[in-house]
Design an enzyme around this catalytic site. Sequence first.
Site, PDB file in Angstrom:
ATOM      1  N   ASP A 173       0.902  -1.147   0.000  1.00 43.99           N
ATOM      2  CA  ASP A 173       0.000   0.000   0.000  1.00 43.99           C
ATOM      3  C   ASP A 173       0.937   1.193   0.000  1.00 43.99           C
ATOM      4  O   ASP A 173       1.502   1.544   1.031  1.00 43.99           O
ATOM      5  CB  ASP A 173      -0.890   0.023   1.250  1.00 43.99           C
ATOM      6  CG  ASP A 173      -1.893   1.169   1.194  1.00 43.99           C
ATOM      7  OD1 ASP A 173      -1.557   2.218   0.608  1.00 43.99           O
ATOM      8  OD2 ASP A 173      -2.998   1.022   1.715  1.00 43.99           O
ATOM      9  N   HIS A 174       1.134   1.783  -1.172  1.00 44.72           N
ATOM     10  CA  HIS A 174       2.245   2.737  -1.275  1.00 44.72           C
ATOM     11  C   HIS A 174       2.062   3.975  -0.382  1.00 44.72           C
ATOM     12  O   HIS A 174       3.007   4.693  -0.123  1.00 44.72           O
ATOM     13  CB  HIS A 174       2.530   3.117  -2.734  1.00 44.72           C
ATOM     14  CG  HIS A 174       1.509   4.015  -3.340  1.00 44.72           C
ATOM     15  ND1 HIS A 174       0.389   3.558  -3.962  1.00 44.72           N
ATOM     16  CD2 HIS A 174       1.450   5.356  -3.407  1.00 44.72           C
ATOM     17  CE1 HIS A 174      -0.319   4.579  -4.390  1.00 44.72           C
ATOM     18  NE2 HIS A 174       0.292   5.691  -4.066  1.00 44.72           N
ATOM     19  N   HIS A 203      -5.762   2.999   1.183  1.00 44.07           N
ATOM     20  CA  HIS A 203      -4.993   4.163   1.624  1.00 44.07           C
ATOM     21  C   HIS A 203      -5.616   4.905   2.812  1.00 44.07           C
ATOM     22  O   HIS A 203      -4.957   5.177   3.810  1.00 44.07           O
ATOM     23  CB  HIS A 203      -4.815   5.156   0.474  1.00 44.07           C
ATOM     24  CG  HIS A 203      -4.296   4.530  -0.789  1.00 44.07           C
ATOM     25  ND1 HIS A 203      -3.344   3.552  -0.784  1.00 44.07           N
ATOM     26  CD2 HIS A 203      -4.589   4.750  -2.089  1.00 44.07           C
ATOM     27  CE1 HIS A 203      -3.069   3.195  -2.033  1.00 44.07           C
ATOM     28  NE2 HIS A 203      -3.824   3.907  -2.840  1.00 44.07           N
TER      29      HIS A 203
END
Length: 484
Positions: A174-175, A237
């Site tokens: 999950d950047h 996010h």
Amino acid sequence: MTDTTAFIIFGASGDLTTRKLVPALFSLHRKGRLPSGFRLIGMARSPIDPAAFRASLRAAAAPADAAAWTSFEARLDYLRGDPTDPQSLARLEAKLSGAETGDGAAHRLYYLATPPHVYADVVQRLGAAGMVDRRRGWRRVIIEKPFGSDLASAQELNRLLHRVLDEEQIYRIDHYLGKETVQNVLVFRFANSIFEPLWNRNYIDHVQITVAETVGVEHRGPFYDRVGVVRDMFQNHLLQVLAMAAMEPPASFDAEALRNERIKVLRAVRPFEPGDIAGRTLRAQYDGYRQEAGVAPDSTTPTYAALRLSIDNWRWQGVPFFLRSGKRLAAKATSIVIQFKSVPHVMFPLPPGQGIQPNSLAICIQPDEGMHLQFQVKEPGTPAGMRPVDMDFHYANDFGPGAIPEAYERLLLDAFMGDPSLYTRNDSIELAWALVDPILRAWEQPSAPPLLHYAPGTWGPAESGAWLAADGRAWSSDCVRHEP
Ligand SMILES: NC(=O)c1ccc[n+]([C@@H]2O[C@H](COP(=O)([O-])OP(=O)(O)OC[C@H]3O[C@@H](n4cnc5c(N)ncnc54)[C@H](OP(=O)(O)O)[C@@H]3O)[C@@H](O)[C@H]2O)c1
């Protein structure tokens, strides 16, 4: 003895490899942080000559440091093949083991940058081919988002992955967790003594988390129309950022301790019940969305949503968390805004109807990374006039422009080092899906609250402001206001 580390990208002819993965690896190379004996093998079905593969990556990276690129490029290779095809994997295995001839360990990091529907198949085939066998070195697999499209599909994907891999080998990306400013939430909270005592229901009125984009669906119309804003942004996010902002202090900076605390927050979020969807959620679509390429002309996919979350624990009881995200909004901004409570008693002679604006702390995650604390000061030359001012911190001012690395750089480095702190564990992914699934289901019912509309370039539907105003609150634009 020299160890080797092979980084294998499946789906290497795609956008992610060119735009994110290779630039991040090149930056690590320039900083001398790639593991010893590093080499990259990109695999995809497109017929691409290895030299052409390197040339296209170079053109996309436009490296300022040509010498560094030349030494980096020597480690890049391309193999045409389908990762779901055993023969392609046999050729990959031959190429990999052909270079793993030294006495040292031979580690491998596989990156799934393919469309999500082949993730499980690729991992099963790697297992069947003996390519995740750990006798010669570690074997890790990074899995891109989206991880499932609802709770059932995420559970099924986890089940299939666990047939072949131990959980410790799986790195679900999950950047957002790789962003410096998201990690800074932990430093800010737990490396300072003055904020944490205020970080609770006694001092905080509510919290707002915003991920606003100015872009529309661009070339992703068909994908986005199936997915919508809740799956694309909230399930991953926004909920992970929420967990960082609301978690308890872990006892140590250890991956499992950090992940356990984040998961405890998700467990404490009050579930959405069919009866409270109308009051706790809002969804909308930007005007012109249905005319985008690949979008159904009668699509009801929301491109904007706002949710009201409650966290049922001692720290946050009674403190609402408002989460919102949308496309084609007025500005690109990701922020966490902590809105403190009003002073308990106003002793100043204020004009009728005027109150004192409560303090707020804006944590600006992107694009202008920084933090802004707003407080009241006396307005000079007036007996008791006051107005809010800001104490500002911009990363660019203190650390220089460009000091913040791309999220993928940190995340790839962590995967090489075997640190999964910033990756999402199976239970966390499933909890997040369990939270949003009832919303998605309720929105499909005839009794669902209406799909609202908004003009591109605004802050979403007008009803969104009214929705928060009904709660006695207003959306903050602190991070946008501070952009240079
Ligand atoms: N791009 C981003 O910024 C971004 C951000 C977040 C998540 N992701 C995720 O990362 C993954 C890759 O994204 P992308 O933007 O790079 O996509 P992309 O540009 O469409 O590339 C997909 C890659 O997968 C290969 N591929 C396509 N169909 C395949 C199949 N059936 N079997 C095996 N390989 C197949 C394609 O190459 P060949 O056709 O040559 O095999 C191509 O290399 C996706 O799951 C996406 O959701 C991307």
